[in-house]
Design a protein around this motif. Structure first.
Motif, PDB file in Angstrom:
ATOM      1  N   UNK A 161       0.837  -1.198   0.000  1.00 27.20           N
ATOM      2  CA  UNK A 161       0.000   0.000   0.000  1.00 27.20           C
ATOM      3  C   UNK A 161       0.875   1.253   0.000  1.00 27.20           C
ATOM      4  N   UNK A 162       1.967   1.232   0.758  1.00 31.16           N
ATOM      5  CA  UNK A 162       2.881   2.376   0.773  1.00 31.16           C
ATOM      6  C   UNK A 162       3.579   2.556  -0.575  1.00 31.16           C
ATOM      7  N   UNK A 163       3.600   1.509  -1.384  1.00 31.62           N
ATOM      8  CA  UNK A 163       4.175   1.597  -2.728  1.00 31.62           C
ATOM      9  C   UNK A 163       3.128   2.040  -3.752  1.00 31.62           C
ATOM     10  N   UNK A 164       1.915   2.313  -3.281  1.00 27.57           N
ATOM     11  CA  UNK A 164       0.893   2.902  -4.137  1.00 27.57           C
ATOM     12  C   UNK A 164      -0.034   1.937  -4.841  1.00 27.57           C
ATOM     13  N   UNK A 165       0.027   0.661  -4.529  1.00 27.66           N
ATOM     14  CA  UNK A 165      -0.819  -0.314  -5.213  1.00 27.66           C
ATOM     15  C   UNK A 165      -2.231  -0.302  -4.632  1.00 27.66           C
ATOM     16  N   UNK A 166      -3.214  -0.594  -5.483  1.00 29.26           N
ATOM     17  CA  UNK A 166      -4.598  -0.596  -5.018  1.00 29.26           C
ATOM     18  C   UNK A 166      -4.944  -1.928  -4.344  1.00 29.26           C
ATOM     19  N   UNK A 167      -6.087  -1.934  -3.692  1.00 27.53           N
ATOM     20  CA  UNK A 167      -6.499  -3.081  -2.878  1.00 27.53           C
ATOM     21  C   UNK A 167      -6.559  -4.389  -3.674  1.00 27.53           C
ATOM     22  N   UNK A 168      -7.144  -4.355  -4.865  1.00 22.05           N
ATOM     23  CA  UNK A 168      -7.268  -5.580  -5.666  1.00 22.05           C
ATOM     24  C   UNK A 168      -5.907  -6.159  -6.034  1.00 22.05           C
ATOM     25  N   UNK A 169      -4.994  -5.325  -6.460  1.00 24.13           N
ATOM     26  CA  UNK A 169      -3.642  -5.779  -6.817  1.00 24.13           C
ATOM     27  C   UNK A 169      -2.945  -6.343  -5.578  1.00 24.13           C
ATOM     28  N   UNK A 170      -3.106  -5.665  -4.452  1.00 26.30           N
ATOM     29  CA  UNK A 170      -2.468  -6.119  -3.209  1.00 26.30           C
ATOM     30  C   UNK A 170      -2.986  -7.485  -2.801  1.00 26.30           C
ATOM     31  N   UNK A 171      -4.298  -7.673  -2.811  1.00 29.41           N
ATOM     32  CA  UNK A 171      -4.880  -8.955  -2.397  1.00 29.41           C
ATOM     33  C   UNK A 171      -4.417 -10.099  -3.303  1.00 29.41           C
ATOM     34  N   UNK A 172      -4.449  -9.888  -4.616  1.00 32.94           N
ATOM     35  CA  UNK A 172      -4.003 -10.937  -5.548  1.00 32.94           C
ATOM     36  C   UNK A 172      -2.519 -11.257  -5.346  1.00 32.94           C
ATOM     37  N   UNK A 173      -1.731 -10.239  -5.126  1.00 32.14           N
ATOM     38  CA  UNK A 173      -0.286 -10.428  -4.953  1.00 32.14           C
ATOM     39  C   UNK A 173       0.008 -11.189  -3.669  1.00 32.14           C
TER      40      UNK A 173
END
Length: 170
Positions: free
Chosen positions: A139-151
């Motif tokens: 999140x601190x790297x600017x990614x959105x919630x959907x990308x974060x969860x999948x990753x």
């Protein structure tokens, strides 16, 4: 040559040296360079003349700078397209140049690469703790919630499946 002409020539030379010294550390955007030289007390005419000269020498080019910045971030500290866009905007880059530079950024790939660099430092004994810590990092790297969860799911699954093949130490 008059004393005034020598003084102006001397200021131009000092301004040029200051600019090239500042550019020696890393490439800079034109607005960054303009602001730095202004803070150093050089006149607007000297700054314009020096920047024009640096552009002719191809030492100042906002398009090349934006590509450099994007490539550097992708290689060493992957960030989202949105955060890279914000960083370039803070450097004074024009929106059309920013759009061109960030067009090729793949948030899924960058999030995965950033997560893989960081995941080794997190304990994999508890999924919730792992998810919270890695999620905060992404999140601190600017990614959105959907990308974060999948990753996070992908990194967790890859980590647990690679641990299944190793014998336990009990």
């Amino acid at each position: 040559m008059s004393k005034i002409a020598l003084s102006e020539e001397n200021q131009l030379e000092r301004c040029f040296k200051a600019a090239t010294r500042y550019l020696g550390y890393r490439p800079r955007s034109e607005p960054e360079l303009r602001e730095r030289l202004g803070r150093r007390g050089f006149s607007a005419e000297s700054i314009k003349a020096v920047i024009d000269k640096l552009k002719k020498l191809k030492l100042v080019d906002d398009t090349a700078f934006a590509e450099f910045w994007k490539d550097n971030r992708e290689s060493f500290s992957p960030r989202s397209k949105a955060l890279t866009r914000l960083e370039l905007r803070q450097k004074g880059i024009a929106d059309d140049i920013i759009n061109q530079a960030v067009a090729t950024i793949d948030d899924e790939d960058n999030a995965y690469r950033a997560a893989m660099k960081k995941a080794g430092s997190f304990s994999r004994s508890d999924y919730e703790s792992f998810r919270r810590r890695l999620g905060g990092y992404l999140q601190r790297r600017g990614f959105n919630y959907g990308v974060i969860e999948r990753t996070i799911k992908r990194v967790w699954q890859e980590g647990t499946s690679s641990q299944e093949g190793t014998p336990s130490r009990e």
